[in-house]
Design a protein around this motif. Structure first.
Motif, PDB file in Angstrom:
ATOM      1  N   THR A  18       4.664  -7.098  -0.415  1.00 29.11           N
ATOM      2  CA  THR A  18       4.939  -5.682  -0.172  1.00 29.11           C
ATOM      3  C   THR A  18       4.485  -5.282   1.232  1.00 29.11           C
ATOM      4  O   THR A  18       3.584  -5.887   1.808  1.00 29.11           O
ATOM      5  CB  THR A  18       4.217  -4.793  -1.194  1.00 29.11           C
ATOM      6  OG1 THR A  18       2.799  -5.015  -1.116  1.00 29.11           O
ATOM      7  CG2 THR A  18       4.691  -5.081  -2.610  1.00 29.11           C
ATOM      8  N   LEU A  19       5.130  -4.238   1.723  1.00 29.89           N
ATOM      9  CA  LEU A  19       4.801  -3.702   3.042  1.00 29.89           C
ATOM     10  C   LEU A  19       4.814  -2.182   2.977  1.00 29.89           C
ATOM     11  O   LEU A  19       5.773  -1.579   2.495  1.00 29.89           O
ATOM     12  CB  LEU A  19       5.813  -4.172   4.086  1.00 29.89           C
ATOM     13  CG  LEU A  19       5.745  -3.464   5.457  1.00 29.89           C
ATOM     14  CD1 LEU A  19       4.445  -3.824   6.179  1.00 29.89           C
ATOM     15  CD2 LEU A  19       6.964  -3.812   6.311  1.00 29.89           C
ATOM     16  N   ASP A  23       9.343  -3.926  -0.835  1.00 35.96           N
ATOM     17  CA  ASP A  23       8.843  -5.050  -1.624  1.00 35.96           C
ATOM     18  C   ASP A  23       9.928  -6.104  -1.720  1.00 35.96           C
ATOM     19  O   ASP A  23      11.121  -5.794  -1.676  1.00 35.96           O
ATOM     20  CB  ASP A  23       8.417  -4.589  -3.022  1.00 35.96           C
ATOM     21  CG  ASP A  23       9.591  -4.100  -3.857  1.00 35.96           C
ATOM     22  OD1 ASP A  23      10.087  -4.902  -4.668  1.00 35.96           O
ATOM     23  OD2 ASP A  23      10.006  -2.937  -3.707  1.00 35.96           O
ATOM     24  N   VAL A  41      -0.729  -0.278   8.817  1.00 34.60           N
ATOM     25  CA  VAL A  41       0.172  -1.236   8.179  1.00 34.60           C
ATOM     26  C   VAL A  41      -0.583  -1.967   7.078  1.00 34.60           C
ATOM     27  O   VAL A  41      -1.643  -2.559   7.312  1.00 34.60           O
ATOM     28  CB  VAL A  41       0.725  -2.249   9.209  1.00 34.60           C
ATOM     29  CG1 VAL A  41       1.619  -3.275   8.504  1.00 34.60           C
ATOM     30  CG2 VAL A  41       1.490  -1.518  10.306  1.00 34.60           C
ATOM     31  N   LYS A  42      -0.037  -1.922   5.884  1.00 34.35           N
ATOM     32  CA  LYS A  42      -0.667  -2.563   4.725  1.00 34.35           C
ATOM     33  C   LYS A  42       0.306  -3.574   4.143  1.00 34.35           C
ATOM     34  O   LYS A  42       1.341  -3.210   3.573  1.00 34.35           O
ATOM     35  CB  LYS A  42      -1.029  -1.509   3.672  1.00 34.35           C
ATOM     36  CG  LYS A  42      -1.786  -2.062   2.460  1.00 34.35           C
ATOM     37  CD  LYS A  42      -2.222  -0.919   1.539  1.00 34.35           C
ATOM     38  CE  LYS A  42      -3.051  -1.427   0.377  1.00 34.35           C
ATOM     39  NZ  LYS A  42      -3.500  -0.306  -0.505  1.00 34.35           N
ATOM     40  N   ARG A  43      -0.007  -4.851   4.319  1.00 35.36           N
ATOM     41  CA  ARG A  43       0.810  -5.930   3.776  1.00 35.36           C
ATOM     42  C   ARG A  43       0.058  -6.598   2.626  1.00 35.36           C
ATOM     43  O   ARG A  43      -1.147  -6.850   2.722  1.00 35.36           O
ATOM     44  CB  ARG A  43       1.108  -6.988   4.839  1.00 35.36           C
ATOM     45  CG  ARG A  43       1.932  -6.472   6.012  1.00 35.36           C
ATOM     46  CD  ARG A  43       2.219  -7.615   6.985  1.00 35.36           C
ATOM     47  NE  ARG A  43       2.904  -7.148   8.173  1.00 35.36           N
ATOM     48  CZ  ARG A  43       4.225  -7.039   8.280  1.00 35.36           C
ATOM     49  NH1 ARG A  43       4.990  -7.398   7.255  1.00 35.36           N
ATOM     50  NH2 ARG A  43       4.772  -6.606   9.392  1.00 35.36           N
ATOM     51  N   ARG A  44       0.780  -6.895   1.565  1.00 35.88           N
ATOM     52  CA  ARG A  44       0.217  -7.623   0.439  1.00 35.88           C
ATOM     53  C   ARG A  44       1.127  -8.805   0.125  1.00 35.88           C
ATOM     54  O   ARG A  44       2.331  -8.627  -0.101  1.00 35.88           O
ATOM     55  CB  ARG A  44       0.137  -6.741  -0.800  1.00 35.88           C
ATOM     56  CG  ARG A  44      -0.869  -5.599  -0.720  1.00 35.88           C
ATOM     57  CD  ARG A  44      -2.281  -6.110  -0.793  1.00 35.88           C
ATOM     58  NE  ARG A  44      -3.213  -5.061  -1.213  1.00 35.88           N
ATOM     59  CZ  ARG A  44      -4.511  -5.223  -1.272  1.00 35.88           C
ATOM     60  NH1 ARG A  44      -5.041  -6.387  -0.936  1.00 35.88           N
ATOM     61  NH2 ARG A  44      -5.288  -4.237  -1.662  1.00 35.88           N
TER      62      ARG A  44
END
Length: 247
Positions: A54-55, A49, A5-8
């Motif tokens: 963003t996810l 997004d 999981v990449k969250r920004r």
């Protein structure tokens, strides 16, 4: 199913990620480009997004071996660049164009260079180039059609499976650019100088490399400045020296 999981959060206004639209570009990459790109990338389960940032929910490749053989990596880049030459910028007009963020990068470099200029590992040619870069990079040095570029084609963004399959990760820097820039960055970021010639041969051409070196040296100096006394500082200095020697 293992997931990464990449969250920004939203990029800070005026920052390089904001100016270049890096976080949203990666979401759009997984939505629009990954399904047709023609090479192995992590499977994408969610790409979103919104106001909160963003996810990405991606296939977890953490059990694959970090990096790849440079010759095999260069071959993958060659095939991708050939497949999308003259096509990528028309099919995905939102891709970052050549020259995006130049002013912000130049300002950041002007801040970084004074503290890096006396680094004992820099060769005289690299030091000379470092000073010249303060005046800016040459405008549009390459010519010909652009293609789909990874933008950060380094070993840290590659994984190799037990069967030898190579996947490319981290597409925040995806661009419509010149393929040779990906090759130049692969060499300076990740490949021992004694393997450069065979890596270039696998890519199939050295055309444009001489014009790519100033941009790539600047990028390498940024990376060295992040950890000038770190365990890979000698490696960075050696690869930067080789790029400067080939100018």
């Amino acid at each position: 199913m293992r997931e990464f999981v990449k969250r920004r959060p939203p990029a800070t206004p005026g920052s390089i990620p904001d100016v270049l639209g890096m976080f949203i570009a990666e979401v759009r990459f997984y939505r629009e480009i990954a399904p047709v790109i023609g090479l192995r990338v992590p499977a994408c389960y969610r790409a979103e997004d919104g106001e909160d940032g963003t996810l990405l929910v991606l296939e977890d490749l953490s059990d694959w071996t970090p990096g790849a053989d440079p010759v095999a990596y260069a071959t993958i880049l060659r095939d991708m660049h050939g497949r999308w030459s003259g096509i990528a910028s028309r099919r995905w007009p939102w891709l970052r164009p050549i020259g995006a963020g130049e002013a912000e990068v130049a300002a950041l470099y002007a801040d970084v260079w004074p503290s890096l200029s006396e680094h004992p590992g820099l060769s005289p040619r690299v030091r000379e180039m470092g000073v010249r870069l303060l005046a800016g990079l040459p405008a549009a040095p390459q010519s010909g059609p652009t293609t789909l570029c990874h933008g950060d084609a380094s070993m840290r963004n590659a994984r190799t499976s037990d069967s030898g399959e190579i996947a490319l990760l981290d597409w925040e820097d995806v661009t419509a650019g010149y393929g040779v820039d990906d090759l130049a960055w692969l060499l300076v970021s990740s490949v021992a100088p004694e393997r450069w010639d065979e890596t270039i041969d696998a890519y199939g051409t050295s055309d444009g490399l001489r014009l790519a070196w100033p941009y790539t040296i600047q990028q390498g100096l940024f990376s060295l400045s992040d950890d000038p006394d770190g365990p890979d500082a000698d490696g960075w200095c050696a690869r930067l020296a080789e790029a400067a020697r080939r100018l």
